[in-house]
Motif scaffolding. Structure first.
Motif, PDB file in Angstrom:
ATOM      1  N   GLU A  12      55.742  80.173   1.748  1.00 17.07           N
ATOM      2  CA  GLU A  12      55.524  78.797   1.302  1.00 17.07           C
ATOM      3  C   GLU A  12      54.660  78.036   2.296  1.00 17.07           C
ATOM      4  N   ASP A  13      54.198  76.869   1.869  1.00 17.13           N
ATOM      5  CA  ASP A  13      53.466  76.004   2.790  1.00 17.13           C
ATOM      6  C   ASP A  13      54.439  75.440   3.816  1.00 17.13           C
ATOM      7  N   ILE A  14      53.945  75.223   4.988  1.00 12.62           N
ATOM      8  CA  ILE A  14      54.774  74.713   6.079  1.00 12.62           C
ATOM      9  C   ILE A  14      54.561  73.200   6.176  1.00 12.62           C
ATOM     10  N   THR A  15      55.648  72.454   6.331  1.00 11.62           N
ATOM     11  CA  THR A  15      55.547  70.991   6.447  1.00 11.62           C
ATOM     12  C   THR A  15      55.044  70.654   7.850  1.00 11.62           C
ATOM     13  N   PRO A  16      54.461  69.469   8.018  1.00 10.37           N
ATOM     14  CA  PRO A  16      54.026  69.067   9.365  1.00 10.37           C
ATOM     15  C   PRO A  16      55.182  69.081  10.369  1.00 10.37           C
ATOM     16  N   LYS A  17      56.374  68.696   9.927  1.00 14.48           N
ATOM     17  CA  LYS A  17      57.541  68.695  10.818  1.00 14.48           C
ATOM     18  C   LYS A  17      57.887  70.127  11.245  1.00 14.48           C
ATOM     19  N   GLN A  18      57.888  71.061  10.294  1.00 16.72           N
ATOM     20  CA  GLN A  18      58.168  72.462  10.611  1.00 16.72           C
ATOM     21  C   GLN A  18      57.090  73.030  11.534  1.00 16.72           C
ATOM     22  N   PHE A  19      55.827  72.670  11.274  1.00 12.21           N
ATOM     23  CA  PHE A  19      54.715  73.143  12.089  1.00 12.21           C
ATOM     24  C   PHE A  19      54.893  72.709  13.538  1.00 12.21           C
ATOM     25  N   GLU A  20      55.229  71.435  13.740  1.00 10.91           N
ATOM     26  CA  GLU A  20      55.424  70.916  15.101  1.00 10.91           C
ATOM     27  C   GLU A  20      56.629  71.548  15.776  1.00 10.91           C
ATOM     28  N   GLU A  21      57.703  71.733  15.016  1.00  9.99           N
ATOM     29  CA  GLU A  21      58.909  72.372  15.557  1.00  9.99           C
ATOM     30  C   GLU A  21      58.605  73.818  15.972  1.00  9.99           C
ATOM     31  N   LEU A  22      57.875  74.530  15.111  1.00  7.08           N
ATOM     32  CA  LEU A  22      57.502  75.906  15.419  1.00  7.08           C
ATOM     33  C   LEU A  22      56.584  75.937  16.635  1.00  7.08           C
ATOM     34  N   ARG A  23      55.614  75.026  16.686  1.00 13.33           N
ATOM     35  CA  ARG A  23      54.691  74.949  17.825  1.00 13.33           C
ATOM     36  C   ARG A  23      55.482  74.754  19.123  1.00 13.33           C
ATOM     37  N   LYS A  24      56.437  73.821  19.106  1.00 16.77           N
ATOM     38  CA  LYS A  24      57.244  73.509  20.294  1.00 16.77           C
ATOM     39  C   LYS A  24      58.088  74.715  20.712  1.00 16.77           C
ATOM     40  N   ASN A  25      58.747  75.353  19.760  1.00 16.76           N
ATOM     41  CA  ASN A  25      59.620  76.489  20.065  1.00 16.76           C
ATOM     42  C   ASN A  25      58.828  77.696  20.579  1.00 16.76           C
ATOM     43  N   LEU A  26      57.661  77.939  19.993  1.00 16.72           N
ATOM     44  CA  LEU A  26      56.832  79.053  20.448  1.00 16.72           C
ATOM     45  C   LEU A  26      56.301  78.789  21.851  1.00 16.72           C
ATOM     46  N   ALA A  27      55.943  77.546  22.132  1.00 16.90           N
ATOM     47  CA  ALA A  27      55.415  77.180  23.449  1.00 16.90           C
ATOM     48  C   ALA A  27      56.432  77.453  24.549  1.00 16.90           C
ATOM     49  N   GLN A  28      57.710  77.288  24.249  1.00 21.25           N
ATOM     50  CA  GLN A  28      58.756  77.558  25.240  1.00 21.25           C
ATOM     51  C   GLN A  28      58.789  79.031  25.634  1.00 21.25           C
ATOM     52  N   SER A  29      58.279  79.886  24.754  1.00 22.02           N
ATOM     53  CA  SER A  29      58.231  81.320  25.038  1.00 22.02           C
ATOM     54  C   SER A  29      56.845  81.780  25.475  1.00 22.02           C
ATOM     55  N   GLY A  30      55.939  80.836  25.694  1.00 19.62           N
ATOM     56  CA  GLY A  30      54.611  81.182  26.160  1.00 19.62           C
ATOM     57  C   GLY A  30      53.619  81.518  25.058  1.00 19.62           C
ATOM     58  N   LEU A  31      53.992  81.251  23.808  1.00 19.77           N
ATOM     59  CA  LEU A  31      53.098  81.501  22.682  1.00 19.77           C
ATOM     60  C   LEU A  31      52.516  80.176  22.206  1.00 19.77           C
ATOM     61  N   GLU A  32      51.356  80.256  21.575  1.00 20.25           N
ATOM     62  CA  GLU A  32      50.675  79.033  21.145  1.00 20.25           C
ATOM     63  C   GLU A  32      50.261  79.148  19.687  1.00 20.25           C
ATOM     64  N   LEU A  33      50.691  78.201  18.875  1.00 19.48           N
ATOM     65  CA  LEU A  33      50.309  78.133  17.474  1.00 19.48           C
ATOM     66  C   LEU A  33      48.909  77.537  17.386  1.00 19.48           C
ATOM     67  N   LEU A  34      47.995  78.246  16.745  1.00 19.81           N
ATOM     68  CA  LEU A  34      46.593  77.820  16.704  1.00 19.81           C
ATOM     69  C   LEU A  34      46.266  77.079  15.415  1.00 19.81           C
ATOM     70  N   ASP A  35      45.421  76.050  15.542  1.00 17.65           N
ATOM     71  CA  ASP A  35      44.934  75.385  14.339  1.00 17.65           C
ATOM     72  C   ASP A  35      43.436  75.092  14.404  1.00 17.65           C
ATOM     73  N   ASP A  36      42.798  75.406  15.513  1.00 16.69           N
ATOM     74  CA  ASP A  36      41.359  75.250  15.681  1.00 16.69           C
ATOM     75  C   ASP A  36      40.667  76.510  15.149  1.00 16.69           C
ATOM     76  N   LYS A  37      39.663  76.351  14.292  1.00 17.39           N
ATOM     77  CA  LYS A  37      39.003  77.498  13.644  1.00 17.39           C
ATOM     78  C   LYS A  37      38.368  78.469  14.645  1.00 17.39           C
ATOM     79  N   LYS A  38      37.735  77.948  15.694  1.00 18.89           N
ATOM     80  CA  LYS A  38      37.140  78.834  16.707  1.00 18.89           C
ATOM     81  C   LYS A  38      38.226  79.597  17.448  1.00 18.89           C
ATOM     82  N   ALA A  39      39.294  78.903  17.811  1.00 18.94           N
ATOM     83  CA  ALA A  39      40.399  79.552  18.527  1.00 18.94           C
ATOM     84  C   ALA A  39      41.022  80.645  17.673  1.00 18.94           C
TER      85      ALA A  39
END
Length: 186
Positions: free
Chosen positions: A40-67
């Motif tokens: 399913e599509d991810i809500t902005p709230k879920q996206f931010e929560e996932l971004r925050k949780n992944l960052a705690q483990s050293g992972l980064e959620l990307l949204d920039d096309k070049k990145a």
């Protein structure tokens, strides 16, 4: 929907990402190196929560096309060097271009612009990391390693290894053996 994740390079990373997706109630189709496909599509709230949780483990959620494109290039190379049994007999440029459906010159220019090194240098660095790994496992000799990683000769592998690490492969292996002996004496 596909999400791209930077620094996701191991099975442990994949397991951690699966857990984070489950916590957020997101059903996934595929979790692979560098990307996740969710149903399913991810809500902005879920996206931010996932971004925050992944960052705690050293992972980064990307949204920039070049990145995202850079991460795709890196994932293709990492998968090729570290997770395939035999290197393809085609040029790396053709292989990467075919895998990503982009002109290699375009990919090369973006990669160099963003990363500050060429794709070729990244490939060499990954191959040397793989050589180190294989030397430490001590299952293959240098000739077998050079064949496995598609080097033209053992001398070529040795020269590249020394240029990147500052050590010869045999000296690197001796350091490992010396370290193991020291650990046994403790």
């Amino acid at each position: 929907m596909i999400l791209y994740i930077k620094y996701m390079v191991s099975l442990r990373c994949k397991m951690m990402v699966k857990e984070e997706l489950k916590k957020l109630g997101l059903q996934f189709v595929v979790v692979d190196l560098g990307f996740v496909e969710i149903l399913e599509d991810i809500t902005p709230k879920q996206f931010e929560e996932l971004r925050k949780n992944l960052a705690q483990s050293g992972l980064e959620l990307l949204d920039d096309k070049k990145a995202i494109l850079i991460q795709k290039i890196k994932n293709v190379i990492i998968e090729l060097v570290h997770y395939t049994d035999e290197m393809p007999k085609v040029n790396y440029s053709d292989y990467i271009s075919e895998k990503l459906n982009y002109d290699y010159t375009y990919l090369s220019n973006i990669f160099s612009e963003v990363k500050g090194i060429t794709i070729q240098q990244f490939i060499i660095n990954q191959k040397i990391e793989r050589v180190k790994e294989l030397l430490l496992y001590d299952e293959l000799n240098l000739t077998e390693i050079s064949y496995k990683l598609n080097y033209s000769s053992v001398a070529h592998l040795s020269n590249q290894f020394k240029k990147v690490t500052g050590l010869s492969p045999s000296f690197f292996k001796k350091l490992k053996e010396k370290r193991n002996r020291n650990l046994e004496n403790i």
